[in-house]
Design an enzyme around this catalytic site. Sequence first.
Site, PDB file in Angstrom:
ATOM      1  N   ASP A  59       0.658  -0.842   0.264  1.00 40.03           N
ATOM      2  CA  ASP A  59      -0.085  -0.316  -0.187  1.00 40.03           C
ATOM      3  C   ASP A  59       0.811   1.429  -0.048  1.00 40.03           C
ATOM      4  O   ASP A  59       2.155   0.750  -0.286  1.00 40.03           O
ATOM      5  CB  ASP A  59      -1.448   0.140   1.239  1.00 40.03           C
ATOM      6  CG  ASP A  59      -2.590   0.850   0.888  1.00 40.03           C
ATOM      7  OD1 ASP A  59      -2.418   2.309   1.266  1.00 40.03           O
ATOM      8  OD2 ASP A  59      -3.434   0.009   0.919  1.00 40.03           O
TER       9      ASP A  59
ATOM     10  N   HIS B 191      -3.423   6.239   4.233  1.00 36.62           N
ATOM     11  CA  HIS B 191      -4.405   5.228   3.192  1.00 36.62           C
ATOM     12  C   HIS B 191      -3.815   3.769   4.184  1.00 36.62           C
ATOM     13  O   HIS B 191      -4.763   2.893   5.047  1.00 36.62           O
ATOM     14  CB  HIS B 191      -4.166   4.699   1.771  1.00 36.62           C
ATOM     15  CG  HIS B 191      -5.228   3.877   1.059  1.00 36.62           C
ATOM     16  ND1 HIS B 191      -4.425   2.813   0.659  1.00 36.62           N
ATOM     17  CD2 HIS B 191      -6.394   4.011   1.102  1.00 36.62           C
ATOM     18  CE1 HIS B 191      -5.746   2.006   0.432  1.00 36.62           C
ATOM     19  NE2 HIS B 191      -6.864   3.068   0.020  1.00 36.62           N
TER      20      HIS B 191
ATOM     21  N   SER C  96     -11.068  -0.653  -0.719  1.00 31.78           N
ATOM     22  CA  SER C  96     -10.311  -0.384   0.530  1.00 31.78           C
ATOM     23  C   SER C  96     -10.391  -1.130   2.159  1.00 31.78           C
ATOM     24  O   SER C  96      -9.192  -1.493   2.614  1.00 31.78           O
ATOM     25  CB  SER C  96      -9.494   0.615   0.434  1.00 31.78           C
ATOM     26  OG  SER C  96      -8.501   0.859  -0.623  1.00 31.78           O
TER      27      SER C  96
END
Length: 528
Positions: free
Chosen positions: A157, A196, A351
């Site tokens: 990621d 994220h 996600s």
Amino acid sequence: MPEDSEHGWQRRGVLKGIGALGAAAGLAGVGSATPGRDPGPKEGEVLVGVSATADGVAATVEQYVPGNAELVHANETLRYVAVSFPEQASDAARQNFVEAVTQKDHVKYAEANATHEALATPNDPQFGDQYAPQQVNAPSAWDTTFGDSSVTIAVVDTGAQYDHPDLSGNYASDPGRDFVDADSDPYPDVPQDEYHATHVSGCAAAVVDNGTGVAGQGNSTLINGRALDENGSGSTADIADAIEWAADQGADVINLSLGGGGYTDTMKNAVSYATTNGALVVAAAGNDGSSSVSYPAAYSECVAVSAVDDSENLASFSQYGDSVELAAPGVDVLSTTTETRGSYERLSGTSMACPVVSGVAGLTLAQWDLSNSDLRSHLKNTAADIGLPDTQQGSGQVDAAAAVTTEPGSGDGGGGGDGGSGDSTSSSVSGTLDGYWDYDDYSYGWNYDSPSQVVIELDGPSDADFDLYVNTGTTANATPSDYDYGSYTTDSQESITIDSPDDSTAMQVDVDSYSGSGSYTVTITEYQ
């Protein structure tokens, strides 16, 4: 050799007598809850059990339900119904119904729909503000295990704030690698913008029961392969390298909350490599709302995850389609974020759903010793049917409690859409290829009617490059130029996973030498 069985292998028209290793027959599936029923206590309901001698479960009871009540749920497998009384109904009214209905033919019992409390409630102060762990029944799973640090989940990621107070206890002492900046530290370059992976990490494995913040799905060890920059973008090469690295680190689960770019052989080979080396690769279905799943989730090696909301409806943004295998909460999910952004925030996307599945997978491995293929099947077998089409939920919403408490292969799953019974059977065949011009074709007869999944694995010489091709639903041999499914990495370790394969004809398997020679073994595992 005579053809003495309708199942098994045929090589160029000659049957190879490879025996199948069958699993014991499973138990009947558990009835699933009626979609739309609110979770939690239902103190105004009465459960009525109906004998197997009755013609119909609901019909037997419905005729006796008083006018101020209604039959709201029926479980045909366990043979009971739920009868709901209005809030203003007295305890005496419910008790009168209990006494009356138990006198009727075929009624075995009637009782209050009692409330049960989970015994393992984490002390994380913001746990009550979360819904994702509760929706996938993680608290019930924690009665059995909080997880195990020997299980590793790799987050490929952006960079993650691995020293976050609610993550540091589960991040490895060597937290990962940066494939964007080519160094050994995956920490975010710009924590305000690059958050994220910190959120994804918390969805999977924010430390449970540590008196801080939120709870993930379980206490697995986390590692971070930074393959996306602070803008959330990354190259195929960086991502593929990070996947390979994660597999080489021994990751049990690799989380890919990323997508786009379409099909590429590089990424295909990376997820195939990871799968061959024992990792379960879990990928987000995508966020454009379309009726097909994006890559890398669309690769057969990956478990594609769709997103649902707190009402268990498909999220408006979630992609869906035949490739979806599991669903998980992905709307307004509260999880960790970088401390510069406030430490915790709510985000939405596939996600977020993806690491919920990864976290449950890690929690499951803390209880059961499973191969990646068996883990994949077990998560599907124990998934909960939440009333969505298979194209939206796959086998159902991942269910931590069922995955942890159900013995793999028992067939006693959570009632998912197409997870199968949990039974499996395997068979193998071996051969030798002499050079780049050589190949072997096999015809494989199915052992199960309508198998839920088949996994074809090639184990070839380390100094050669053998490839694997498969056709289904046809008698035509698979070839490198004409195949339905292929695995053609740069070595001779290949794996193909097919959900709900076409079993109308024998499966055609081609082992092809791209270069080199040597011996190989092909193993096929069917799941019922």
